[in-house]
Design a protein around this motif. Structure first.
Motif, short mmCIF file in Angstrom:
data_model
loop_
_atom_site.label_atom_id
_atom_site.label_comp_id
_atom_site.label_asym_id
_atom_site.label_seq_id
_atom_site.Cartn_x
_atom_site.Cartn_y
_atom_site.Cartn_z
N THR A 37 -5.10 3.37 -5.26
CA THR A 37 -5.51 4.59 -4.55
C THR A 37 -6.60 5.34 -5.31
N LEU A 90 -0.47 4.02 0.27
CA LEU A 90 -1.63 4.30 1.13
C LEU A 90 -1.24 5.23 2.28
N ASP A 147 -4.52 13.28 3.04
CA ASP A 147 -5.87 13.57 3.51
C ASP A 147 -5.85 14.23 4.89
N ILE A 193 -3.17 4.82 7.94
CA ILE A 193 -4.14 4.40 6.93
C ILE A 193 -5.54 4.35 7.50
N HIS A 225 -0.95 8.78 0.81
CA HIS A 225 -2.25 9.40 0.54
C HIS A 225 -3.03 9.66 1.83
N SER A 226 -2.87 8.82 2.84
CA SER A 226 -3.53 9.07 4.12
C SER A 226 -2.99 10.33 4.76
N ASN A 227 -1.67 10.52 4.69
CA ASN A 227 -1.09 11.76 5.23
C ASN A 227 -1.54 12.96 4.41
N GLU A 284 -6.73 6.16 10.03
CA GLU A 284 -7.20 7.39 10.67
C GLU A 284 -8.28 8.05 9.82
N LYS A 285 -9.30 8.54 10.49
CA LYS A 285 -10.41 9.21 9.81
C LYS A 285 -10.22 10.72 9.89
#
Length: 274
Positions: free
Chosen positions: A133, A18, A25, A52, A21-23, A54-55
Protein backbone atom coordinates in the motif's frame (compact mmCIF):
# COMPACT_ATOMS: atom_id res chain seq x y z
CA UNK A 1 1.90 -27.52 -0.64
CA UNK A 2 3.49 -24.57 1.17
CA UNK A 3 3.68 -22.26 -1.86
CA UNK A 4 -0.07 -22.27 -2.72
CA UNK A 5 -1.04 -21.82 0.93
CA UNK A 6 1.42 -18.97 1.44
CA UNK A 7 0.28 -17.25 -1.76
CA UNK A 8 -3.40 -17.63 -0.83
CA UNK A 9 -2.82 -16.26 2.70
CA UNK A 10 -0.75 -13.35 1.36
CA UNK A 11 -3.21 -12.53 -1.41
CA UNK A 12 -6.19 -12.58 0.98
CA UNK A 13 -4.41 -10.28 3.42
CA UNK A 14 -3.40 -7.94 0.59
CA UNK A 15 -7.03 -7.71 -0.57
CA UNK A 16 -8.11 -6.82 2.97
CA UNK A 17 -5.44 -4.11 3.21
CA UNK A 18 -6.37 -2.61 -0.17
CA UNK A 19 -10.07 -2.59 0.76
CA UNK A 20 -9.29 -0.80 4.03
CA UNK A 21 -7.13 1.83 2.34
CA UNK A 22 -9.67 2.31 -0.46
CA UNK A 23 -12.37 2.98 2.11
CA UNK A 24 -10.00 5.40 3.82
CA UNK A 25 -9.59 7.32 0.54
CA UNK A 26 -13.33 7.29 -0.14
CA UNK A 27 -14.09 8.48 3.40
CA UNK A 28 -11.49 11.22 3.11
CA UNK A 29 -12.96 12.34 -0.23
CA UNK A 30 -16.42 12.37 1.36
CA UNK A 31 -15.01 14.44 4.25
CA UNK A 32 -13.76 17.13 1.87
CA UNK A 33 -17.01 17.00 -0.09
CA UNK A 34 -18.99 17.64 3.09
CA UNK A 35 -16.69 20.55 3.87
CA UNK A 36 -17.66 22.14 0.56
CA UNK A 37 -21.29 20.91 0.45
CA UNK A 38 -22.62 20.34 4.00
CA UNK A 39 -25.79 18.67 2.71
CA UNK A 40 -23.98 15.99 0.70
CA UNK A 41 -24.62 12.27 1.14
CA UNK A 42 -23.04 10.48 4.11
CA UNK A 43 -20.30 7.95 3.45
CA UNK A 44 -21.16 4.25 3.45
CA UNK A 45 -18.45 1.64 3.95
CA UNK A 46 -17.87 -0.71 1.04
CA UNK A 47 -16.18 -3.89 2.21
CA UNK A 48 -16.31 -5.63 -1.17
CA UNK A 49 -13.51 -5.98 -3.71
CA UNK A 50 -15.24 -3.36 -5.90
CA UNK A 51 -14.09 -0.67 -3.45
CA UNK A 52 -10.51 -1.08 -4.69
CA UNK A 53 -11.38 0.15 -8.16
CA UNK A 54 -13.50 3.11 -7.09
CA UNK A 55 -12.07 6.51 -7.98
CA UNK A 56 -12.24 9.31 -5.48
CA UNK A 57 -11.42 12.95 -6.42
CA UNK A 58 -8.94 13.14 -3.58
CA UNK A 59 -5.50 13.87 -5.00
CA UNK A 60 -6.48 17.28 -6.31
CA UNK A 61 -7.98 18.40 -2.97
CA UNK A 62 -5.91 20.98 -1.17
CA UNK A 63 -5.30 20.21 2.49
CA UNK A 64 -5.43 23.57 4.24
CA UNK A 65 -4.77 24.63 7.83
CA UNK A 66 -8.46 24.25 8.75
CA UNK A 67 -8.36 20.58 7.81
CA UNK A 68 -5.09 20.08 9.66
CA UNK A 69 -6.71 21.44 12.85
CA UNK A 70 -9.75 19.19 12.54
CA UNK A 71 -9.43 16.04 14.75
CA UNK A 72 -11.79 14.13 12.43
CA UNK A 73 -9.36 14.60 9.56
CA UNK A 74 -6.51 13.00 11.50
CA UNK A 75 -8.79 10.20 12.73
CA UNK A 76 -9.49 9.36 9.10
CA UNK A 77 -5.82 9.67 8.12
CA UNK A 78 -4.43 7.62 11.02
CA UNK A 79 -7.37 5.48 12.14
CA UNK A 80 -7.35 3.00 9.28
CA UNK A 81 -3.55 2.45 9.32
CA UNK A 82 -3.78 1.99 13.11
CA UNK A 83 -6.39 -0.74 12.64
CA UNK A 84 -4.15 -2.45 10.10
CA UNK A 85 -1.13 -1.92 12.34
CA UNK A 86 -2.92 -3.86 15.08
CA UNK A 87 -4.07 -6.65 12.75
CA UNK A 88 -0.85 -7.27 10.81
CA UNK A 89 1.25 -8.49 13.79
CA UNK A 90 -1.52 -10.95 14.63
CA UNK A 91 -1.53 -12.20 11.05
CA UNK A 92 2.26 -12.42 11.20
CA UNK A 93 2.05 -14.68 14.23
CA UNK A 94 -0.54 -16.88 12.50
CA UNK A 95 1.55 -17.13 9.34
CA UNK A 96 4.69 -17.83 11.39
CA UNK A 97 3.01 -20.78 13.08
CA UNK A 98 1.66 -22.06 9.74
CA UNK A 99 5.07 -21.65 8.07
CA UNK A 100 6.84 -23.59 10.82
CA UNK A 101 4.24 -26.36 10.61
CA UNK A 102 4.65 -26.54 6.82
CA UNK A 103 8.42 -26.60 7.10
CA UNK A 104 8.25 -29.42 9.64
CA UNK A 105 5.86 -31.30 7.36
CA UNK A 106 8.10 -30.86 4.31
CA UNK A 107 11.07 -32.18 6.33
CA UNK A 108 14.06 -30.50 4.68
CA UNK A 109 17.36 -32.32 4.76
CA UNK A 110 19.53 -29.52 6.16
CA UNK A 111 19.04 -26.65 8.59
CA UNK A 112 20.05 -24.13 5.90
CA UNK A 113 17.27 -25.36 3.57
CA UNK A 114 14.80 -25.21 6.45
CA UNK A 115 15.74 -21.60 7.24
CA UNK A 116 15.78 -20.55 3.59
CA UNK A 117 12.25 -21.76 2.92
CA UNK A 118 11.03 -20.27 6.19
CA UNK A 119 12.49 -16.89 5.21
CA UNK A 120 10.81 -17.09 1.79
CA UNK A 121 7.40 -17.79 3.33
CA UNK A 122 7.55 -15.19 6.11
CA UNK A 123 9.39 -12.36 4.39
CA UNK A 124 7.30 -12.56 1.19
CA UNK A 125 4.15 -12.04 3.28
CA UNK A 126 5.64 -9.15 5.22
CA UNK A 127 7.05 -7.47 2.14
CA UNK A 128 3.72 -7.57 0.30
CA UNK A 129 1.48 -6.64 3.22
CA UNK A 130 3.69 -3.98 4.82
CA UNK A 131 4.95 -2.24 1.69
CA UNK A 132 2.36 -2.80 -1.07
CA UNK A 133 0.00 0.00 0.00
CA UNK A 134 2.92 2.37 0.63
CA UNK A 135 4.24 1.83 -2.87
CA UNK A 136 0.68 2.06 -4.17
CA UNK A 137 0.27 5.56 -2.75
CA UNK A 138 3.77 6.49 -3.81
CA UNK A 139 3.15 5.61 -7.46
CA UNK A 140 -0.51 6.56 -7.97
CA UNK A 141 -0.12 9.99 -6.37
CA UNK A 142 1.95 11.45 -9.18
CA UNK A 143 1.24 14.36 -11.46
CA UNK A 144 0.65 17.82 -10.11
CA UNK A 145 2.23 19.28 -7.02
CA UNK A 146 -1.02 18.84 -5.08
CA UNK A 147 -1.19 15.17 -6.06
CA UNK A 148 2.33 14.59 -4.77
CA UNK A 149 1.70 16.43 -1.49
CA UNK A 150 -1.43 14.39 -0.77
CA UNK A 151 0.38 11.18 -1.67
CA UNK A 152 3.29 12.04 0.62
CA UNK A 153 0.87 12.75 3.47
CA UNK A 154 -0.81 9.35 3.13
CA UNK A 155 2.46 7.45 2.70
CA UNK A 156 4.10 9.31 5.60
CA UNK A 157 1.15 8.68 7.93
CA UNK A 158 1.20 4.99 7.02
CA UNK A 159 4.94 4.68 7.65
CA UNK A 160 4.58 6.53 10.96
CA UNK A 161 1.84 4.16 12.13
CA UNK A 162 3.68 1.03 11.01
CA UNK A 163 6.91 2.14 12.71
CA UNK A 164 5.22 3.05 16.00
CA UNK A 165 1.82 1.50 16.72
CA UNK A 166 2.38 -1.68 14.72
CA UNK A 167 5.93 -2.12 16.01
CA UNK A 168 4.93 -1.56 19.64
CA UNK A 169 2.01 -3.96 19.30
CA UNK A 170 4.32 -6.55 17.74
CA UNK A 171 6.74 -6.17 20.68
CA UNK A 172 3.85 -6.61 23.11
CA UNK A 173 2.68 -9.79 21.36
CA UNK A 174 6.16 -11.30 21.08
CA UNK A 175 7.61 -10.24 24.47
CA UNK A 176 5.13 -8.98 27.05
CA UNK A 177 2.15 -11.20 26.21
CA UNK A 178 4.18 -14.46 26.54
CA UNK A 179 5.66 -13.05 29.73
CA UNK A 180 2.16 -12.36 31.04
CA UNK A 181 1.09 -15.93 30.23
CA UNK A 182 4.21 -17.21 31.96
CA UNK A 183 3.43 -15.19 35.09
CA UNK A 184 -0.13 -16.52 35.13
CA UNK A 185 1.04 -20.14 34.76
CA UNK A 186 3.65 -19.53 37.44
CA UNK A 187 1.00 -18.14 39.81
CA UNK A 188 -1.34 -21.12 39.39
CA UNK A 189 1.59 -23.53 39.69
CA UNK A 190 2.52 -22.01 43.05
CA UNK A 191 -1.08 -22.20 44.20
CA UNK A 192 -1.12 -25.87 43.31
CA UNK A 193 2.13 -26.44 45.24
CA UNK A 194 0.66 -24.71 48.28
CA UNK A 195 -2.42 -26.94 48.11
CA UNK A 196 -0.25 -30.04 47.75
CA UNK A 197 1.88 -29.03 50.73
CA UNK A 198 -1.19 -28.34 52.83
CA UNK A 199 -2.63 -31.73 51.93
CA UNK A 200 0.70 -33.39 52.71
CA UNK A 201 0.92 -31.77 56.13
CA UNK A 202 -2.62 -32.90 56.89
CA UNK A 203 -1.79 -36.48 55.93
CA UNK A 204 1.41 -36.39 58.01
CA UNK A 205 -0.53 -35.08 61.00
CA UNK A 206 -3.12 -37.82 60.70
CA UNK A 207 -0.37 -40.41 60.34
CA UNK A 208 1.43 -39.14 63.43
CA UNK A 209 -1.66 -39.84 65.51
CA UNK A 210 -1.83 -43.42 64.36
CA UNK A 211 -1.43 -45.85 67.27
CA UNK A 212 -0.46 -48.98 65.37
CA UNK A 213 2.89 -49.04 63.59
CA UNK A 214 2.14 -51.85 61.15
CA UNK A 215 3.54 -52.51 57.69
CA UNK A 216 0.92 -50.37 55.98
CA UNK A 217 1.74 -47.39 58.22
CA UNK A 218 5.44 -47.69 57.46
CA UNK A 219 4.69 -47.84 53.76
CA UNK A 220 2.47 -44.75 53.96
CA UNK A 221 5.12 -42.89 55.95
CA UNK A 222 7.72 -43.68 53.26
CA UNK A 223 5.36 -42.47 50.50
CA UNK A 224 4.73 -39.20 52.32
CA UNK A 225 8.45 -38.71 52.89
CA UNK A 226 9.18 -39.14 49.19
CA UNK A 227 6.29 -36.83 48.35
CA UNK A 228 7.71 -34.11 50.62
CA UNK A 229 11.12 -34.43 48.94
CA UNK A 230 9.52 -34.04 45.51
CA UNK A 231 7.46 -31.03 46.60
CA UNK A 232 10.53 -29.34 48.08
CA UNK A 233 12.37 -29.90 44.82
CA UNK A 234 9.38 -28.57 42.85
CA UNK A 235 9.70 -25.26 44.70
CA UNK A 236 13.14 -24.68 43.21
CA UNK A 237 13.24 -21.73 40.79
CA UNK A 238 15.00 -23.83 38.17
CA UNK A 239 11.62 -25.29 37.21
CA UNK A 240 10.40 -21.80 36.31
CA UNK A 241 13.22 -21.59 33.77
CA UNK A 242 12.58 -25.09 32.43
CA UNK A 243 9.05 -24.22 31.30
CA UNK A 244 10.26 -21.16 29.37
CA UNK A 245 10.09 -21.62 25.61
CA UNK A 246 13.29 -21.80 23.61
CA UNK A 247 14.45 -18.44 22.31
CA UNK A 248 14.29 -18.04 18.53
CA UNK A 249 16.04 -15.05 16.96
CA UNK A 250 14.33 -15.50 13.59
CA UNK A 251 11.34 -13.17 14.30
CA UNK A 252 13.77 -10.50 15.51
CA UNK A 253 15.77 -10.91 12.31
CA UNK A 254 12.68 -10.43 10.13
CA UNK A 255 11.52 -7.44 12.19
CA UNK A 256 14.94 -5.80 11.84
CA UNK A 257 14.76 -6.22 8.04
CA UNK A 258 11.31 -4.60 7.92
CA UNK A 259 12.40 -1.65 10.06
CA UNK A 260 15.55 -1.22 7.99
CA UNK A 261 13.43 -1.19 4.82
CA UNK A 262 11.21 1.53 6.30
CA UNK A 263 14.25 3.69 7.00
CA UNK A 264 15.97 3.16 3.65
CA UNK A 265 12.89 3.35 1.40
CA UNK A 266 10.64 5.92 3.09
CA UNK A 267 12.92 8.37 4.88
CA UNK A 268 12.14 10.88 2.13
CA UNK A 269 8.44 11.06 3.00
CA UNK A 270 9.08 10.74 6.76
CA UNK A 271 12.44 12.32 7.70
CA UNK A 272 12.03 11.34 11.37
CA UNK A 273 12.03 7.63 10.41
CA UNK A 274 15.75 7.09 11.17
Amino acid sequence: ISLPLTLAFTFGTLLMILIVHSNRDLLLANYFEQQQNPGSEEFGFNLSISAIGEKAPLNAVEINSASARDPRFWVIIAGYPCALGLCLPLLNLVLMRISVMLNDFENYRTESEYRTHLIIKVFSFRFVCYFATLYYYAYVSIGTKQDIENGILRVGSGVMIYMTVSHWWSIFLSVYFPQLLFRIRQYYRRLRLVDELRQLELEEFMLSEAVEDDEQTKKTRLILKNKRILLEQAQNKVWDEVVLREHDSFPEYIQAIVQFAYVTCFSVVLPIAP
